[in-house]
Design a protein around this motif. Structure first.
Motif, PDB file in Angstrom:
ATOM      1  N   GLU A  24       0.974  -1.128   0.155  1.00 62.34           N
ATOM      2  CA  GLU A  24      -0.098  -0.093   0.075  1.00 62.34           C
ATOM      3  C   GLU A  24       0.596   1.334   0.006  1.00 62.34           C
ATOM      4  O   GLU A  24       1.793   1.341   0.940  1.00 62.34           O
ATOM      5  CB  GLU A  24      -0.881  -0.152   1.257  1.00 62.34           C
ATOM      6  CG  GLU A  24      -1.884  -1.177   1.351  1.00 62.34           C
ATOM      7  CD  GLU A  24      -2.929  -1.142   0.335  1.00 62.34           C
ATOM      8  OE1 GLU A  24      -3.337  -0.054  -0.198  1.00 62.34           O
ATOM      9  OE2 GLU A  24      -3.192  -2.310  -0.065  1.00 62.34           O
TER      10      GLU A  24
ATOM     11  N   LEU B  21       2.132   5.067   0.791  1.00 61.49           N
ATOM     12  CA  LEU B  21       2.418   5.849   1.984  1.00 61.49           C
ATOM     13  C   LEU B  21       2.486   7.227   1.413  1.00 61.49           C
ATOM     14  O   LEU B  21       3.073   7.425   0.376  1.00 61.49           O
ATOM     15  CB  LEU B  21       3.417   5.442   2.902  1.00 61.49           C
ATOM     16  CG  LEU B  21       3.391   3.883   3.606  1.00 61.49           C
ATOM     17  CD1 LEU B  21       4.563   3.416   4.255  1.00 61.49           C
ATOM     18  CD2 LEU B  21       2.009   3.953   4.525  1.00 61.49           C
TER      19      LEU B  21
ATOM     20  N   CYS C 186       7.063   5.981   0.045  1.00 59.79           N
ATOM     21  CA  CYS C 186       7.172   4.444   0.298  1.00 59.79           C
ATOM     22  C   CYS C 186       5.953   3.847   0.330  1.00 59.79           C
ATOM     23  O   CYS C 186       4.897   4.222  -0.146  1.00 59.79           O
ATOM     24  CB  CYS C 186       7.962   4.373   1.583  1.00 59.79           C
ATOM     25  SG  CYS C 186       9.635   5.545   1.755  1.00 59.79           S
TER      26      CYS C 186
ATOM     27  N   TYR D 268       3.654   0.592   2.302  1.00 61.17           N
ATOM     28  CA  TYR D 268       3.672  -0.500   3.382  1.00 61.17           C
ATOM     29  C   TYR D 268       3.654  -1.807   2.810  1.00 61.17           C
ATOM     30  O   TYR D 268       2.997  -2.117   2.077  1.00 61.17           O
ATOM     31  CB  TYR D 268       2.347  -0.360   4.296  1.00 61.17           C
ATOM     32  CG  TYR D 268       1.917  -1.046   5.496  1.00 61.17           C
ATOM     33  CD1 TYR D 268       2.794  -0.859   6.592  1.00 61.17           C
ATOM     34  CD2 TYR D 268       1.209  -2.022   5.345  1.00 61.17           C
ATOM     35  CE1 TYR D 268       2.583  -1.854   7.610  1.00 61.17           C
ATOM     36  CE2 TYR D 268       0.844  -2.955   6.358  1.00 61.17           C
ATOM     37  CZ  TYR D 268       1.712  -2.698   7.523  1.00 61.17           C
ATOM     38  OH  TYR D 268       1.551  -3.622   8.602  1.00 61.17           O
ATOM     39  N   ASP D 269       4.750  -2.536   3.104  1.00 66.34           N
ATOM     40  CA  ASP D 269       4.994  -3.936   2.307  1.00 66.34           C
ATOM     41  C   ASP D 269       4.634  -5.199   3.613  1.00 66.34           C
ATOM     42  O   ASP D 269       5.017  -4.827   4.642  1.00 66.34           O
ATOM     43  CB  ASP D 269       6.277  -3.786   1.899  1.00 66.34           C
ATOM     44  CG  ASP D 269       6.689  -5.208   1.298  1.00 66.34           C
ATOM     45  OD1 ASP D 269       6.135  -6.288   1.444  1.00 66.34           O
ATOM     46  OD2 ASP D 269       7.394  -5.262   0.473  1.00 66.34           O
ATOM     47  N   THR D 270       3.811  -6.043   3.328  1.00 57.79           N
ATOM     48  CA  THR D 270       3.466  -7.106   4.161  1.00 57.79           C
ATOM     49  C   THR D 270       3.789  -8.461   3.242  1.00 57.79           C
ATOM     50  O   THR D 270       3.452  -8.511   1.994  1.00 57.79           O
ATOM     51  CB  THR D 270       2.188  -7.200   4.748  1.00 57.79           C
ATOM     52  OG1 THR D 270       1.211  -7.313   3.594  1.00 57.79           O
ATOM     53  CG2 THR D 270       2.142  -6.034   5.683  1.00 57.79           C
TER      54      THR D 270
ATOM     55  N   VAL E  99       6.661  -7.339   8.065  1.00 56.90           N
ATOM     56  CA  VAL E  99       5.936  -6.055   7.737  1.00 56.90           C
ATOM     57  C   VAL E  99       7.045  -4.846   7.696  1.00 56.90           C
ATOM     58  O   VAL E  99       8.173  -4.950   8.364  1.00 56.90           O
ATOM     59  CB  VAL E  99       4.789  -5.737   8.738  1.00 56.90           C
ATOM     60  CG1 VAL E  99       3.910  -6.611   8.762  1.00 56.90           C
ATOM     61  CG2 VAL E  99       5.372  -5.603  10.144  1.00 56.90           C
TER      62      VAL E  99
ATOM     63  N   GLN F  73       8.504  -0.852   5.624  1.00 51.22           N
ATOM     64  CA  GLN F  73       8.377   0.012   4.672  1.00 51.22           C
ATOM     65  C   GLN F  73       9.386  -0.126   3.591  1.00 51.22           C
ATOM     66  O   GLN F  73      10.645  -0.428   3.928  1.00 51.22           O
ATOM     67  CB  GLN F  73       8.806   1.433   5.481  1.00 51.22           C
ATOM     68  CG  GLN F  73       7.684   2.441   5.364  1.00 51.22           C
ATOM     69  CD  GLN F  73       8.007   3.653   5.708  1.00 51.22           C
ATOM     70  OE1 GLN F  73       8.811   4.313   5.051  1.00 51.22           O
ATOM     71  NE2 GLN F  73       7.480   4.317   6.733  1.00 51.22           N
TER      72      GLN F  73
ATOM     73  N   CYS G 252      11.125   1.607   0.229  1.00 52.00           N
ATOM     74  CA  CYS G 252      11.000   2.960  -0.400  1.00 52.00           C
ATOM     75  C   CYS G 252      11.757   2.578  -1.457  1.00 52.00           C
ATOM     76  O   CYS G 252      13.247   2.297  -1.572  1.00 52.00           O
ATOM     77  CB  CYS G 252      11.899   3.897   0.754  1.00 52.00           C
ATOM     78  SG  CYS G 252      10.994   4.257   2.017  1.00 52.00           S
TER      79      CYS G 252
ATOM     80  N   GLY H 104      12.103  -3.371   8.140  1.00 50.63           N
ATOM     81  CA  GLY H 104      10.803  -3.676   8.832  1.00 50.63           C
ATOM     82  C   GLY H 104      11.163  -4.770   9.954  1.00 50.63           C
ATOM     83  O   GLY H 104      12.428  -4.837  10.418  1.00 50.63           O
TER      84      GLY H 104
END
Length: 168
Positions: A82, A84, A88, A90-92, A110, A112, A114, A125
Protein backbone atom coordinates in the motif's frame (compact mmCIF):
# COMPACT_ATOMS: atom_id res chain seq x y z
CA UNK A 1 21.13 10.84 -9.84
CA UNK A 2 20.74 13.81 -7.62
CA UNK A 3 23.36 14.36 -4.93
CA UNK A 4 20.75 13.52 -2.29
CA UNK A 5 19.79 10.22 -4.01
CA UNK A 6 23.46 9.22 -4.31
CA UNK A 7 24.01 10.06 -0.64
CA UNK A 8 20.93 8.03 0.38
CA UNK A 9 22.06 5.07 -1.73
CA UNK A 10 25.58 5.22 -0.27
CA UNK A 11 24.23 5.56 3.28
CA UNK A 12 21.84 2.63 2.75
CA UNK A 13 24.70 0.47 1.49
CA UNK A 14 26.94 1.56 4.39
CA UNK A 15 24.20 0.72 6.89
CA UNK A 16 23.53 -2.65 5.26
CA UNK A 17 27.25 -3.49 5.18
CA UNK A 18 27.62 -2.56 8.88
CA UNK A 19 24.63 -4.69 9.86
CA UNK A 20 25.84 -7.55 7.65
CA UNK A 21 29.30 -7.36 9.26
CA UNK A 22 27.77 -7.42 12.76
CA UNK A 23 25.62 -10.40 11.78
CA UNK A 24 28.62 -12.19 10.27
CA UNK A 25 30.60 -11.67 13.48
CA UNK A 26 27.67 -12.93 15.55
CA UNK A 27 27.21 -15.92 13.25
CA UNK A 28 30.93 -16.75 13.30
CA UNK A 29 31.14 -16.60 17.08
CA UNK A 30 28.07 -18.67 17.89
CA UNK A 31 29.11 -21.60 20.09
CA UNK A 32 27.05 -24.14 18.18
CA UNK A 33 26.43 -25.43 14.67
CA UNK A 34 23.11 -25.76 12.88
CA UNK A 35 23.01 -29.46 13.86
CA UNK A 36 23.62 -28.67 17.52
CA UNK A 37 20.82 -26.09 17.52
CA UNK A 38 18.30 -28.67 16.37
CA UNK A 39 19.55 -31.23 18.92
CA UNK A 40 19.44 -28.94 21.99
CA UNK A 41 16.43 -28.64 24.30
CA UNK A 42 13.95 -25.82 23.56
CA UNK A 43 15.27 -22.36 24.32
CA UNK A 44 15.70 -18.93 22.81
CA UNK A 45 18.03 -19.10 19.84
CA UNK A 46 19.51 -16.34 17.72
CA UNK A 47 18.23 -16.22 14.17
CA UNK A 48 20.58 -14.55 11.72
CA UNK A 49 20.11 -15.19 8.01
CA UNK A 50 21.44 -13.55 4.86
CA UNK A 51 18.94 -13.93 2.01
CA UNK A 52 19.29 -13.40 -1.72
CA UNK A 53 16.07 -13.40 -3.76
CA UNK A 54 14.64 -12.31 -7.09
CA UNK A 55 11.18 -12.30 -8.59
CA UNK A 56 10.03 -15.78 -9.67
CA UNK A 57 6.33 -15.02 -10.23
CA UNK A 58 3.73 -12.31 -9.75
CA UNK A 59 4.14 -10.98 -6.19
CA UNK A 60 6.55 -13.84 -5.34
CA UNK A 61 10.31 -13.82 -4.82
CA UNK A 62 12.50 -16.93 -4.54
CA UNK A 63 16.10 -17.52 -3.57
CA UNK A 64 18.33 -18.91 -0.88
CA UNK A 65 19.46 -18.20 2.65
CA UNK A 66 22.49 -18.93 4.81
CA UNK A 67 22.35 -18.49 8.55
CA UNK A 68 22.36 -19.89 12.05
CA UNK A 69 20.01 -22.77 11.23
CA UNK A 70 21.86 -23.77 8.05
CA UNK A 71 21.26 -23.14 4.35
CA UNK A 72 17.69 -22.95 3.07
CA UNK A 73 15.65 -22.18 0.00
CA UNK A 74 13.42 -19.13 0.36
CA UNK A 75 10.04 -18.16 -1.03
CA UNK A 76 8.40 -14.84 -0.17
CA UNK A 77 4.76 -14.13 -1.04
CA UNK A 78 3.82 -10.45 -0.98
CA UNK A 79 0.47 -10.17 0.83
CA UNK A 80 0.09 -6.39 0.97
CA UNK A 81 1.57 -3.37 -0.79
CA UNK A 82 0.00 0.00 0.00
CA UNK A 83 1.34 3.48 -0.88
CA UNK A 84 2.28 5.80 1.99
CA UNK A 85 2.24 9.63 1.95
CA UNK A 86 6.07 9.74 2.12
CA UNK A 87 6.44 8.00 -1.28
CA UNK A 88 7.27 4.63 0.29
CA UNK A 89 5.03 1.58 0.53
CA UNK A 90 3.68 -0.41 3.46
CA UNK A 91 4.82 -3.93 2.51
CA UNK A 92 3.65 -7.18 4.10
CA UNK A 93 4.75 -10.63 3.06
CA UNK A 94 5.25 -14.15 4.31
CA UNK A 95 8.71 -15.64 3.84
CA UNK A 96 9.17 -19.39 4.15
CA UNK A 97 12.63 -20.90 4.62
CA UNK A 98 12.86 -24.60 3.73
CA UNK A 99 15.90 -26.40 5.13
CA UNK A 100 17.70 -29.55 3.94
CA UNK A 101 15.86 -31.70 6.52
CA UNK A 102 12.52 -30.44 5.02
CA UNK A 103 11.78 -28.34 8.14
CA UNK A 104 10.04 -25.07 7.29
CA UNK A 105 10.16 -21.76 9.12
CA UNK A 106 7.47 -19.25 8.09
CA UNK A 107 7.94 -15.57 8.94
CA UNK A 108 5.37 -12.77 8.72
CA UNK A 109 7.22 -9.63 7.64
CA UNK A 110 5.97 -6.03 7.75
CA UNK A 111 7.78 -2.81 6.96
CA UNK A 112 8.42 0.12 4.67
CA UNK A 113 9.75 -0.35 1.16
CA UNK A 114 11.12 2.87 -0.31
CA UNK A 115 11.96 3.12 -4.02
CA UNK A 116 15.41 4.51 -4.78
CA UNK A 117 15.92 4.51 -8.57
CA UNK A 118 14.25 2.43 -11.27
CA UNK A 119 13.34 -0.96 -9.78
CA UNK A 120 15.76 -0.49 -6.86
CA UNK A 121 14.60 -0.04 -3.28
CA UNK A 122 15.43 -0.29 0.39
CA UNK A 123 13.28 -2.06 2.99
CA UNK A 124 13.27 -1.81 6.76
CA UNK A 125 10.87 -3.85 8.84
CA UNK A 126 10.25 -6.55 11.39
CA UNK A 127 9.44 -10.25 11.34
CA UNK A 128 7.50 -12.55 13.62
CA UNK A 129 7.35 -16.31 13.38
CA UNK A 130 4.06 -17.14 11.65
CA UNK A 131 1.47 -19.16 13.54
CA UNK A 132 0.97 -21.42 10.49
CA UNK A 133 3.41 -22.92 7.98
CA UNK A 134 6.13 -24.15 10.34
CA UNK A 135 7.15 -27.81 10.29
CA UNK A 136 9.82 -30.23 11.48
CA UNK A 137 12.15 -28.71 14.03
CA UNK A 138 10.26 -25.38 13.78
CA UNK A 139 6.80 -26.74 14.67
CA UNK A 140 5.46 -24.52 17.46
CA UNK A 141 8.32 -22.01 17.18
CA UNK A 142 7.81 -18.40 18.24
CA UNK A 143 9.98 -15.31 17.93
CA UNK A 144 10.62 -11.97 16.27
CA UNK A 145 13.32 -9.70 14.90
CA UNK A 146 14.38 -7.10 12.36
CA UNK A 147 14.63 -7.17 8.58
CA UNK A 148 16.86 -5.03 6.37
CA UNK A 149 16.83 -5.47 2.58
CA UNK A 150 17.74 -3.64 -0.58
CA UNK A 151 17.85 -4.07 -4.33
CA UNK A 152 20.59 -2.28 -6.25
CA UNK A 153 20.53 -3.21 -9.98
CA UNK A 154 20.37 -6.94 -9.29
CA UNK A 155 18.85 -9.44 -6.89
CA UNK A 156 17.29 -8.52 -3.56
CA UNK A 157 19.67 -8.84 -0.60
CA UNK A 158 18.16 -9.19 2.86
CA UNK A 159 19.24 -9.76 6.41
CA UNK A 160 17.15 -11.21 9.25
CA UNK A 161 18.33 -10.69 12.83
CA UNK A 162 16.27 -11.86 15.77
CA UNK A 163 15.52 -14.62 18.25
CA UNK A 164 13.27 -17.63 18.11
CA UNK A 165 12.14 -20.18 20.65
CA UNK A 166 11.79 -23.79 19.59
CA UNK A 167 8.90 -25.78 21.05
CA UNK A 168 9.59 -28.79 23.26
Amino acid sequence: LSDMAILLTRETLKTFRAVALAAAILFATLPFTAFEVSARPPAHRPLVAAITEDFCGPWITCGDSHGTFGPATVESVITGFEPLPNGCFYDTHTTTLTFADASELALDIVGQLCPTEGSNFRFLGTFSVATDGNSGRFTGATGAGSVLAFRENGPIHGLLIGRISLAP
